[in-house]
Design a protein around this motif. Structure first.
Motif, PDB file in Angstrom:
ATOM      1  N   LYS A   1       0.829  -1.203   0.000  1.00 13.92           N
ATOM      2  CA  LYS A   1       0.000   0.000   0.000  1.00 13.92           C
ATOM      3  C   LYS A   1       0.865   1.255   0.000  1.00 13.92           C
ATOM      4  CE  LYS A   1      -3.873  -2.014   2.616  1.00 13.92           C
ATOM      5  NZ  LYS A   1      -4.618  -1.960   3.912  1.00 13.92           N
ATOM      6  N   ALA A   2       1.898   1.248   0.837  1.00 18.24           N
ATOM      7  CA  ALA A   2       2.776   2.418   0.927  1.00 18.24           C
ATOM      8  C   ALA A   2       3.471   2.677  -0.406  1.00 18.24           C
ATOM      9  CB  ALA A   2       3.806   2.216   2.036  1.00 18.24           C
ATOM     10  N   ALA A   3       3.844   1.597  -1.101  1.00 22.03           N
ATOM     11  CA  ALA A   3       4.498   1.755  -2.398  1.00 22.03           C
ATOM     12  C   ALA A   3       3.544   2.384  -3.411  1.00 22.03           C
ATOM     13  CB  ALA A   3       4.999   0.407  -2.897  1.00 22.03           C
ATOM     14  N   MET A   4       2.276   1.976  -3.380  1.00 21.29           N
ATOM     15  CA  MET A   4       1.299   2.606  -4.272  1.00 21.29           C
ATOM     16  C   MET A   4       1.105   4.073  -3.928  1.00 21.29           C
ATOM     17  SD  MET A   4      -1.689  -0.191  -5.071  1.00 21.29           S
ATOM     18  CE  MET A   4      -1.852  -0.883  -3.427  1.00 21.29           C
TER      19      MET A   4
ATOM     20  N   THR B   1       3.788   2.905  -9.291  1.00 22.30           N
ATOM     21  CA  THR B   1       2.747   2.239 -10.075  1.00 22.30           C
ATOM     22  C   THR B   1       3.076   2.185 -11.562  1.00 22.30           C
ATOM     23  OG1 THR B   1       1.557   4.346 -10.234  1.00 22.30           O
ATOM     24  CG2 THR B   1       0.918   2.853  -8.451  1.00 22.30           C
ATOM     25  N   GLY B   2       4.272   2.605 -11.930  1.00 25.37           N
ATOM     26  CA  GLY B   2       4.672   2.562 -13.330  1.00 25.37           C
ATOM     27  C   GLY B   2       5.587   1.392 -13.616  1.00 25.37           C
TER      28      GLY B   2
ATOM     29  N   ALA C   1       7.789  -7.280 -13.592  1.00 23.18           N
ATOM     30  CA  ALA C   1       6.829  -7.594 -12.536  1.00 23.18           C
ATOM     31  C   ALA C   1       6.210  -6.286 -12.039  1.00 23.18           C
ATOM     32  CB  ALA C   1       7.512  -8.339 -11.396  1.00 23.18           C
ATOM     33  N   VAL C   2       5.060  -6.395 -11.374  1.00 23.30           N
ATOM     34  CA  VAL C   2       4.333  -5.205 -10.917  1.00 23.30           C
ATOM     35  C   VAL C   2       5.194  -4.409  -9.930  1.00 23.30           C
ATOM     36  CG1 VAL C   2       2.300  -4.404  -9.657  1.00 23.30           C
ATOM     37  CG2 VAL C   2       2.103  -6.288 -11.289  1.00 23.30           C
ATOM     38  N   ASN C   3       5.251  -3.115 -10.144  1.00 22.26           N
ATOM     39  CA  ASN C   3       6.131  -2.230  -9.394  1.00 22.26           C
ATOM     40  C   ASN C   3       5.900  -2.316  -7.883  1.00 22.26           C
ATOM     41  OD1 ASN C   3       7.536   0.008  -8.333  1.00 22.26           O
ATOM     42  ND2 ASN C   3       7.182   1.240 -10.153  1.00 22.26           N
ATOM     43  N   PHE C   4       4.694  -1.992  -7.423  1.00 28.91           N
ATOM     44  CA  PHE C   4       4.458  -1.938  -5.972  1.00 28.91           C
ATOM     45  C   PHE C   4       4.530  -3.319  -5.336  1.00 28.91           C
ATOM     46  CE2 PHE C   4       0.223  -1.995  -7.973  1.00 28.91           C
ATOM     47  CZ  PHE C   4      -0.388  -3.059  -7.335  1.00 28.91           C
ATOM     48  N   VAL C   5       4.251  -4.378  -6.119  1.00 28.49           N
ATOM     49  CA  VAL C   5       4.394  -5.733  -5.602  1.00 28.49           C
ATOM     50  C   VAL C   5       5.867  -6.047  -5.324  1.00 28.49           C
ATOM     51  CG1 VAL C   5       4.151  -8.180  -6.184  1.00 28.49           C
ATOM     52  CG2 VAL C   5       2.275  -6.603  -6.646  1.00 28.49           C
TER      53      VAL C   5
ATOM     54  N   HIS D   1       8.075  -3.935  -4.301  1.00 30.05           N
ATOM     55  CA  HIS D   1       8.402  -3.282  -3.030  1.00 30.05           C
ATOM     56  C   HIS D   1       7.885  -4.110  -1.852  1.00 30.05           C
ATOM     57  CE1 HIS D   1      10.071   0.581  -4.461  1.00 30.05           C
ATOM     58  NE2 HIS D   1       9.335   0.329  -5.533  1.00 30.05           N
ATOM     59  N   ALA D   2       6.718  -4.715  -2.011  1.00 34.10           N
ATOM     60  CA  ALA D   2       6.214  -5.604  -0.970  1.00 34.10           C
ATOM     61  C   ALA D   2       7.128  -6.822  -0.824  1.00 34.10           C
ATOM     62  CB  ALA D   2       4.785  -6.050  -1.301  1.00 34.10           C
ATOM     63  N   GLY D   3       7.701  -7.268  -1.935  1.00 34.17           N
ATOM     64  CA  GLY D   3       8.622  -8.389  -1.888  1.00 34.17           C
ATOM     65  C   GLY D   3       9.874  -8.095  -1.080  1.00 34.17           C
TER      66      GLY D   3
END
Length: 390
Positions: free
Chosen positions: A55-58, A63-64, A270-274, A276-278
């Motif tokens: 969430k924080a990354a979004m 998101t790009g 891979a999805v950007n904010f995902v 960061h969650a990783g």
């Protein structure tokens, strides 16, 4: 209109796991209470701190697009995680993918041409066969079932199968579907054959963090394997992030350079904010992983005891969250080895969803996942006993 489909899609069948899951979903939609033990998905939520990191990354605008092979912070965290496993991969030898399946697909497409031999250890996860066939590979198989799914007693069989014509060998420890963790002696046997015949090896370590009283050795950490091993892992299982779709593979730089072309022209990144969650998952979830693993261990022990009481002797898994049940198709009115008939009877008569062992090239078995509550696991055994399937 009639369509002329590519030959490659005709080489593979739909996933048996997904087919059973879909049938379970249809029954549930009709109001039937199904105990679904078919899908390999942890029944734990993604750790809260990982969700918050996403969430924080979004919120921070991540998101790009990212660099195709993955954000530097995640590749650095992966490199450090692999180093802790005894593996020496730099950040330029890692590709972050949208899920472990995409990582596997890219490796097969990069390494296998039409007719190239791929060796699988059976029972094997269904997607290995599909990936090999999609790439045009030719399959050779080594059966571990007679050895309680362990590799060490089958090394002679493997030695008879692997040759100078073998292009790729796939090793999955801990294993889906058996939960087997291969011994160091077994992996050393793999190493010797790979070096002797100049074979590249995929080491699928997606369940490496889920073991019970044993440690799973990373194949690439053995002498002589660093320059011929592709180490594959991801976040779905250990961190309960199945729907986030985040995986990775690490490989010698020449493989990564070629796979990067396929990666960039297919998924881009891979999805950007995902991603960061990783990073958060790799650096700050030890307690959550331990809690989940301990719960799986308790369920495993309970399930082995309940099955023993029901007269079912299983090979006790040392890792992952699967168990292979020996099943008798004659109890479903079919041939003894007809695991499909047994699984159909299990879901239709007992409303318990399992996966036919034949899907993993292990006829006469059914795979169950114990990524379900103890209460539901107990109920599943009771239903199967009441339906006279054991």
């Amino acid at each position: 209109m009639e369509f002329d489909f590519a030959a490659r899609v005709g080489r593979v069948e739909p996933s048996a796991t997904i087919a059973i899951s879909n049938l379970a979903g249809e029954l549930e939609a009709d109001g039937v209470d199904v105990v679904d033990l078919s899908v390999g998905e942890p029944d734990f939520p993604t750790p809260e701190n990982v969700v918050e990191a996403g969430k924080a990354a979004m919120d921070a605008g991540h998101t790009g697009y990212t660099s195709s092979n993955g954000i530097p912070a995640l590749r650095e965290a992966i490199s450090e995680k692999l180093a802790a496993d005894g593996l020496d991969y730099g950040t330029d030898e890692i590709i972050v993918t949208p899920g472990g399946k995409q990582a596997l697909y890219e490796v097969f497409q990069t390494l296998i041409d039409d007719g190239d031999e791929v060796v699988l250890l059976d029972p094997a996860w269904v997607s290995y066969e599909a990936m090999a066939k999609l790439a045009g590979g030719s399959l050779s198989r080594v059966d571990l079932a007679p050895h309680d799914f362990q590799l060490e007693p089958a090394l002679d069989d493997l030695a008879e199968t692997v040759s100078d014509d073998t292009e790729l060998l796939v090793v999955n420890s801990p294993s889906n579907p058996t939960g087997a963790v291969f011994s160091d002696a077994a992996l050393e046997g793999v190493r010797d054959l790979a070096v002797e015949h100049d074979v590249t090896v995929i080491s699928d370590e997606i369940y490496k963090e889920i073991t019970y009283g044993v440690e799973a050795t990373s194949l690439g950490s053995l002498d002589g394997m660093g320059d011929r091993t592709v180490t594959l892992n991801g976040f779905s299982k250990a961190y309960s992030m199945t729907g986030w779709r985040l995986g990775y593979f690490a490989a010698p730089k020449p493989i990564v350079e070629q796979a990067s072309k396929l990666h960039s022209h297919s998924v881009t990144c891979a999805v950007n904010f995902v991603q960061h969650a990783g990073v958060e998952a790799l650096t700050n979830t030890d307690d959550a992983v331990t809690e989940m693993r301990d719960a799986f261990d308790e369920r495993r022990e309970m399930l082995v005891d309940r099955l023993d009481e029901a007269g079912v002797d299983v090979a006790v898994p040392d890792g992952a969250f699967y168990m292979m049940l020996p099943v008798d198709g004659s109890r479903a009115g079919s041939d003894p080895d007809d695991d499909h008939a047994w699984c159909e009877a299990a879901i239709e008569e007992a409303h318990v969803a399992t996966v036919p062992g034949s899907a993993f090239n292990a006829p006469g078995h059914a795979r169950i996942s114990y990524a379900a509550s103890e209460e539901r696991l107990r109920e599943a055994v009771e239903r199967l006993v009441d339906a006279d399937l054991f």
